[in-house]
Design an enzyme around this catalytic site. Sequence first.
Site, PDB file in Angstrom:
ATOM      1  N   CYS A 198      -2.961  -6.684  -4.320  1.00  0.00           N
ATOM      2  CA  CYS A 198      -3.309  -7.604  -5.414  1.00  0.00           C
ATOM      3  C   CYS A 198      -2.871  -7.102  -6.786  1.00  0.00           C
ATOM      4  O   CYS A 198      -2.800  -7.884  -7.727  1.00  0.00           O
ATOM      5  CB  CYS A 198      -4.818  -7.848  -5.422  1.00  0.00           C
ATOM      6  SG  CYS A 198      -5.408  -8.640  -3.931  1.00  0.00           S
ATOM      7  N   THR A 199      -2.585  -5.841  -6.940  1.00  0.00           N
ATOM      8  CA  THR A 199      -2.227  -5.305  -8.255  1.00  0.00           C
ATOM      9  C   THR A 199      -0.730  -5.400  -8.555  1.00  0.00           C
ATOM     10  O   THR A 199      -0.318  -5.139  -9.679  1.00  0.00           O
ATOM     11  CB  THR A 199      -2.645  -3.830  -8.376  1.00  0.00           C
ATOM     12  OG1 THR A 199      -1.899  -3.050  -7.422  1.00  0.00           O
ATOM     13  CG2 THR A 199      -4.129  -3.656  -8.142  1.00  0.00           C
TER      14      THR A 199
END
Length: 106
Positions: free
Chosen positions: A71-72
């Site tokens: 997700c980053t």
Amino acid sequence: MLAVVATIMPELVAAAAAKAIAEWGRPARDITHLVFSTSTSVQVPAIDLRVASLLGLSPTVQHTVMCSHGCTGSSSALRIAKDIPENNRGTRIFVACADILSVLGG
């Protein structure tokens, strides 16, 4: 699954990128840097190379690739894209983030 990612992801990214580049109004060859992020595992050859080829980017375009970032990845890609022109005048950066995930099992 990796074969699907290697063949389909570059085409999907390039189709979306071509629309964005057309809206930008300049030729794809004006792009100096390609930042690509995916939570999908590392591919050889790298997906960004196929995307660059499909878009007709210059062979001298500089690549930054982040794989398996979950997700980053997208926010990291944007941070990198912000940092590059701060140290390199005249850069034109294209950021692409793509994921193809599958659920395995019954």
